[in-house]
Each structure stands twice: as C-alpha cells, then as structure tokens.
Write a protein that holds these residues in place. Structure first.
Motif, mmCIF file in Angstrom:
data_model
loop_
_atom_site.group_PDB
_atom_site.id
_atom_site.type_symbol
_atom_site.label_atom_id
_atom_site.label_comp_id
_atom_site.label_asym_id
_atom_site.label_seq_id
_atom_site.Cartn_x
_atom_site.Cartn_y
_atom_site.Cartn_z
ATOM 1 N N LYS A 10 -5.986 21.221 15.109
ATOM 2 C CA LYS A 10 -6.357 21.701 16.443
ATOM 3 C C LYS A 10 -7.054 23.060 16.380
ATOM 4 C CE LYS A 10 -4.091 25.280 16.321
ATOM 5 N NZ LYS A 10 -3.046 25.875 15.691
ATOM 6 N N ASP A 56 -2.442 17.458 -1.702
ATOM 7 C CA ASP A 56 -3.320 18.631 -1.560
ATOM 8 C C ASP A 56 -2.950 19.758 -2.512
ATOM 9 O OD1 ASP A 56 -4.685 17.580 0.909
ATOM 10 O OD2 ASP A 56 -2.608 17.595 1.555
ATOM 11 N N LEU A 110 5.276 26.462 0.511
ATOM 12 C CA LEU A 110 5.486 25.021 0.713
ATOM 13 C C LEU A 110 6.937 24.696 1.022
ATOM 14 C CD1 LEU A 110 3.351 23.704 -2.248
ATOM 15 C CD2 LEU A 110 2.762 23.646 0.174
ATOM 16 N N SER A 112 8.951 25.621 3.280
ATOM 17 C CA SER A 112 9.279 25.303 4.677
ATOM 18 C C SER A 112 8.804 23.891 5.036
ATOM 19 C CB SER A 112 8.664 26.341 5.617
ATOM 20 O OG SER A 112 7.263 26.363 5.466
ATOM 21 N N GLY A 113 7.630 23.506 4.505
ATOM 22 C CA GLY A 113 7.115 22.156 4.779
ATOM 23 C C GLY A 113 8.008 21.096 4.136
ATOM 24 N N VAL A 134 1.515 12.557 1.134
ATOM 25 C CA VAL A 134 0.851 13.387 2.144
ATOM 26 C C VAL A 134 -0.502 13.848 1.608
ATOM 27 C CG1 VAL A 134 0.979 15.533 3.491
ATOM 28 C CG2 VAL A 134 3.073 14.263 2.964
ATOM 29 N N PRO A 139 -7.556 22.731 6.004
ATOM 30 C CA PRO A 139 -7.113 23.796 5.102
ATOM 31 C C PRO A 139 -5.680 24.170 5.485
ATOM 32 C CG PRO A 139 -8.653 24.663 6.764
ATOM 33 C CD PRO A 139 -8.562 23.175 6.983
ATOM 34 N N LEU A 140 -4.802 24.320 4.499
ATOM 35 C CA LEU A 140 -3.380 24.585 4.808
ATOM 36 C C LEU A 140 -3.165 26.060 5.137
ATOM 37 C CD1 LEU A 140 -1.448 22.511 2.105
ATOM 38 C CD2 LEU A 140 -2.747 21.756 4.081
ATOM 39 N N GLY A 141 -2.328 26.324 6.126
ATOM 40 C CA GLY A 141 -1.976 27.696 6.474
ATOM 41 C C GLY A 141 -3.162 28.529 6.907
ATOM 42 N N GLY A 143 -4.574 28.312 10.401
ATOM 43 C CA GLY A 143 -4.763 28.401 11.852
ATOM 44 C C GLY A 143 -5.231 27.123 12.511
ATOM 45 N N GLY A 145 -3.574 24.314 12.482
ATOM 46 C CA GLY A 145 -2.431 23.456 12.823
ATOM 47 C C GLY A 145 -2.030 22.476 11.732
ATOM 48 N N SER A 147 0.554 22.603 9.811
ATOM 49 C CA SER A 147 2.002 22.337 9.819
ATOM 50 C C SER A 147 2.342 21.307 10.898
ATOM 51 C CB SER A 147 2.793 23.635 10.050
ATOM 52 O OG SER A 147 2.491 24.200 11.298
ATOM 53 N N HIS A 197 8.022 27.158 11.463
ATOM 54 C CA HIS A 197 7.586 28.361 12.204
ATOM 55 C C HIS A 197 8.708 29.266 12.679
ATOM 56 C CE1 HIS A 197 3.354 27.198 13.823
ATOM 57 N NE2 HIS A 197 3.483 26.927 12.547
ATOM 58 N N ARG A 241 -2.136 33.278 5.192
ATOM 59 C CA ARG A 241 -1.142 33.941 6.038
ATOM 60 C C ARG A 241 -0.101 32.930 6.446
ATOM 61 N NH1 ARG A 241 -1.187 30.709 8.791
ATOM 62 N NH2 ARG A 241 -2.048 30.583 10.861
ATOM 63 N N ASN A 242 0.916 33.427 7.105
ATOM 64 C CA ASN A 242 2.053 32.580 7.394
ATOM 65 C C ASN A 242 2.380 32.704 8.880
ATOM 66 O OD1 ASN A 242 4.911 32.447 7.932
ATOM 67 N ND2 ASN A 242 5.236 32.245 5.732
ATOM 68 N N THR A 243 2.291 31.589 9.587
ATOM 69 C CA THR A 243 2.462 31.617 11.046
ATOM 70 C C THR A 243 3.824 32.191 11.441
ATOM 71 O OG1 THR A 243 0.987 29.760 11.295
ATOM 72 C CG2 THR A 243 2.493 30.148 13.120
HETATM 73 N N1 LIG Z 1 -0.825 18.761 3.642
HETATM 74 C C1 LIG Z 1 0.244 19.531 3.422
HETATM 75 N N2 LIG Z 1 0.937 19.443 2.258
HETATM 76 C C2 LIG Z 1 2.006 20.226 2.042
HETATM 77 N N3 LIG Z 1 2.477 21.160 2.908
HETATM 78 C C3 LIG Z 1 1.831 21.299 4.082
HETATM 79 C C4 LIG Z 1 0.688 20.495 4.393
HETATM 80 N N4 LIG Z 1 0.262 20.865 5.609
HETATM 81 C C5 LIG Z 1 1.086 21.845 6.046
HETATM 82 N N5 LIG Z 1 2.032 22.117 5.141
HETATM 83 C C6 LIG Z 1 3.127 23.120 5.316
HETATM 84 O O1 LIG Z 1 2.793 23.947 6.424
HETATM 85 C C7 LIG Z 1 2.623 25.329 6.003
HETATM 86 C C8 LIG Z 1 1.487 25.970 6.776
HETATM 87 O O2 LIG Z 1 1.908 26.130 8.102
HETATM 88 P P1 LIG Z 1 1.458 27.351 9.003
HETATM 89 O O3 LIG Z 1 2.036 27.097 10.330
HETATM 90 O O4 LIG Z 1 1.771 28.651 8.334
HETATM 91 O O5 LIG Z 1 -0.145 27.236 9.054
HETATM 92 P P2 LIG Z 1 -1.059 26.280 9.961
HETATM 93 O O6 LIG Z 1 -0.186 25.306 10.676
HETATM 94 O O7 LIG Z 1 -2.114 25.713 9.103
HETATM 95 O O8 LIG Z 1 -1.717 27.307 10.976
HETATM 96 P P3 LIG Z 1 -1.347 27.584 12.553
HETATM 97 O O9 LIG Z 1 0.145 27.413 12.656
HETATM 98 O O10 LIG Z 1 -1.762 28.997 12.778
HETATM 99 O O11 LIG Z 1 -2.143 26.613 13.292
HETATM 100 C C9 LIG Z 1 2.355 25.228 4.501
HETATM 101 O O12 LIG Z 1 2.718 26.417 3.835
HETATM 102 C C10 LIG Z 1 3.271 24.063 4.110
HETATM 103 O O13 LIG Z 1 4.611 24.458 4.039
#
Ligand SMILES: Nc1ncnc2c1ncn2[C@@H]1O[C@H](COP(=O)(O)OP(=O)(O)OP(=O)(O)O)[C@@H](O)[C@H]1O
Ligand SMILES: C[C@@](O)(CCO)CC(=O)[O-]
Ligand SMILES: [Mg+2]
Length: 391
Positions: A10, A56, A110, A112-113, A134, A139-141, A143, A145, A147, A197, A241-243
């Motif tokens: 998003k 990824d 990772l 938290s994911g 998965v 792009p991970l982390g 902005g 979305g 997560s 988050h 960065r980390n949300t």
């Molecule tokens: N494809 C994926 N494979 C593994 N982990 C993932 C994947 N997608 C998201 N994650 C998890 O989500 C975390 C990123 O979440 P974060 O909320 O910090 O960033 P975002 O969702 O990309 O940005 P925002 O919340 O600002 O939109 C990663 O560090 C990991 O833990």
C-alpha cells in the motif's frame, strides 16, 4: 490440498502515524504483492514438522511438531473463527522458539515476522505439520506495507484451508472472499501486525485485505470511490527502518508534548479529510484535474511538514524533497518514514511535459543512489488460488 494467497502492499496518501492517535488517514493498495503458499504433507511424505521458507531473505526454518507441543502453552484451545490476541505467556514461548533460530544481527528484524507467522499458524492450525513458502514483490521494511501484506496473505492462506471457511475449491485462478470472510482475514492479520508493530492502527492490513482506496479512522473503514487519475512516483531511499520503533518514538513525543502533538494530529486529520474530498469530487475537465492536483500536492507538502514535527522524517527523505521541488513536484514520505519510501505526485494533465520531467527527476534521484518505481494505485485486495504451489 495446496493453496496460494496474495495480498498487496500500500501507499499512504495522508495521515500515517497520526492515524495511530485517532486521526483520519487515506491509503491505497498498490499492484505489488506478497505471496504465501501453504501445503499439508500427505501420509506418504512422512513429514512431522512445520516448515517456513522465506524466499526473499533466503532462509528456511523447521519446527518438529513435538517441539511446538512441548513449548506452546495454549495449543489447540483457540478457534480460527474468533481472532484473539497473543497472551504474554505465548508471546514468551514464541520468543524462545525464535531465539533458538540464532538469527544473525543483520536478520534480527525478521524475528517479529517469524513470531507473527508462528502465532497465526498455531492459532489457526495448531501443531499440524505443513510447509509455508513466502515470497514478495515488495521491498521489506520500506513503508509499502510489507508486514501487513505478509500477515494478510498468511491469514488468507491459513483460513482458506481451515474448517472455519466453506470455500469452493473447484474455482480456477485468483478468487476473493465474501465480506464476512474478508473481515475474518483482516482481524487475524491485525493480530499478526500487532506482533510486528506493537501498536498498529490497522490501516495497512485493512487496505491490503480489501484493496482499492480507503479512508480509515479509529478502526473504521470507509471505501473511497474516485475517477480522478492519480499517478505517484515511489522512491525508495534504501534506508532501512523499523515501523515499531518509529511508532513508539511518536508516542513518546506525544507523551512529552501532549497539547502540541494533539494539535499536530488534528491538523493531519483535516488534511486527510481534505484529500478525501478532493479525490472524491467529480472530475469535469483537464483544468479541474490540474487544480485538484495542485491542491493535493500542497496538502502532501503540509502533511510532510507535520510528519517532520513528529520526528519521522530523515535526511534522505529531505534530499528527495529537495530534488523533486526543483521540478515543482510535491513529495511526502509514506508509511512509517525514517527512511524507506517517499511519494511524489506526478502531473497527469500534460502527459508530454510530465513525461520529460518525470524522466529527468528519476535520473537525478537514481544518481543519488535512490531506487524509483511506479506502481498501479487502487487495485485488488487479497486473493487466493487453489492451483499451483512453489516449493
Ligand atoms: N516477505 C517477507 N519475508 C519475511 N519477512 C517479512 C516479509 N515481509 C515482511 N516481513 C516482516 O515484516 C518486517 C517489516 O515490517 P515493517 O512494518 O517494519 O515495514 P513495512 O511493513 O514494509 O513498512 P510500513 O509498516 O511502514 O508500511 C520485516 O522485518 C519482517 O519481519
Ligand atoms: C506509521 C503507521 O501509521 C503506518 C505504517 O504504514 C502505523 C500504523 O498506522 O499502524
Ligand atoms: Mg509494516
């Protein structure tokens, strides 16, 4: 039975962070997806483990079901049809399972994911052996979305093979759910987002589940209909960065300066509502579109100023703003900020002019080391498909 689910990322047009504190925000799905495949082993496979492959980041994990039974205190007592929050006891047990993975420092984000995965999987399917794969176009982390897209795609895949959803497995290709099933996916995804988050507003999982464009305030979703063409350049500053940390930082600032920050959040609320009004008002001619784009650009700049007040901008974000301003283009961060991705509103009224300007601005931004992408805005939400499985 095998299933594949996908959920979009998003952009947030206005209102990130303030939405956590009760303000209105506006968000749209983009056409970049996270995919989750789920397969249960057959008795011939003789496989007694829960496996997670994160393509990824090139990592694979496996938990013997005996280990899950031994460590997780509440296995088998939860119901897939009533989403619940992770208890303190289970949070600790999941943390111990993730700690044992010995993730290297660079991959600690990772954790938290993976925790969200373990919580969602075991809540919906208990200790049943399975393989989950998965992969993401996001792009991970950054902005966009990632997560939430992960949590939504996971919840959708898990629920579609649970007893709580009655689905027609015969249908070929991508299919979506009915409203009540989407609601269930969204509620579980929100529980997953909480593990990642800490204090999510729910906007990211909601737009990823339902797609299109939404207005969101205090957990309430309103679908937005628009016929205004909207083009955004997305620039990834590539600063990680980390949300969770950024959201916590804004809350700390709000605790220190309650009245000032309340005014900031109120101003953001007005900006988001004005954005919605502009996007929803009927488009009569090119002149009207130009006028709307100018107003939208100005509101994006105002929102960015307030995000800076919240302490979530970054030197690289300021650098993108400075570069795009030379071309009279408005830019704001999107998502949690602190680096990550930035949005630049592209004019649609004069396509020839817009084309040359856009090429130049992209070249200049990429020379600075940033990565530009254009994504379709306002597309589909989560979908599942019962054909195909990648391993
Ligand atoms: N494809 C994926 N494979 C593994 N982990 C993932 C994947 N997608 C998201 N994650 C998890 O989500 C975390 C990123 O979440 P974060 O909320 O910090 O960033 P975002 O969702 O990309 O940005 P925002 O919340 O600002 O939109 C990663 O560090 C990991 O833990
Ligand atoms: C920063 C934030 O407002 C948006 C992240 O995409 C957090 C949230 O709303 O959960
Ligand atoms: Mg996120």
């Amino acid at each position: 039975m095998e299933v594949r689910a996908r959920a979009p990322g998003k952009i947030i047009l206005a209102g990130e962070h303030a939405v956590v504190h009760g303000s209105t925000a506006v968000s749209a799905a983009i056409d970049l997806y996270t995919y989750v495949s789920l397969r249960f082993p057959t008795p011939h496979d003789n496989d007694d483990a829960l496996k997670l492959q994160l393509k990824d980041v090139d990592l694979e994990f496996s938990w013997p079901v005996g280990k899950l039974k031994e460590v997780l205190p509440e296995l088998g007592i939860k119901s897939a049809s009533s989403p619940s929050s992770c208890s303190l006891e289970t949070t600790k047990a999941i943390a111990s399972l993730v700690e044992e993975l010995n993730l290297v420092d660079a991959k600690l984000g990772l954790a938290s994911g993976i925790s969200a995965f373990l919580w969602l999987y075991t809540s919906i399917h208990g200790e049943k052996p399975a393989k989950v794969v998965v992969t993401s176009e996001l792009p991970l982390g950054s902005g966009l979305g990632s997560s939430a897209a992960l949590c939504v795609a996971l919840s959708a895949a898990l629920l579609s093979l649970s007893d709580s959803l009655k689905l027609d497995f015969g249908h070929q290709g991508w299919q979506t759910f009915g409203d009540s099933e989407l609601d269930l996916v969204n509620k579980w995804a929100f529980e997953g987002e909480k593990m990642i988050h800490g204090r999510p507003s729910g906007i990211d999982n909601t737009v990823s589940t339902f797609g299109n464009m939404i207005k969101f305030r205090s957990g309430e979703l309103t679908h937005i209909k628009t016929n205004m063409p909207l083009k955004m350049l997305v620039t990834n500053t590539k600063v990680g960065r980390n949300t969770s940390a950024l959201v916590a930082g804004v809350s700390e600032r709000a605790a220190r300066h309650g009245s000032a920050m309340a005014s900031v959040f109120k101003a953001v609320d007005s900006i988001s509502n004005e954005v919605v009004a502009i996007i929803q008002s009927p488009v009569s001619d090119d002149l009207a579109i130009t006028e709307k784009e100018e107003k939208l650009g100005e509101l994006m700049e105002m929102n960015q100023g307030l995000l800076q007040c919240m302490g979530v901008s970054h030197g690289t974000i300021e650098a993108v703003i400075k570069t795009t301003l030379k071309y009279k283009l408005a830019t704001k961060l999107t998502g949690a900020g602190g680096g990550g991705c930035v949005l630049t509103l592209l004019p649609t009224h004069d396509l020839v002019l817009a084309g040359t300007v856009v090429d130049k601005v992209i070249r200049e931004l990429e020379e600075c080391g940033f990565k530009c992408l254009t994504a379709g805005i306002g597309g589909r939400g989560m979908e599942i498909s019962f054909s195909g499985f990648s391993s």
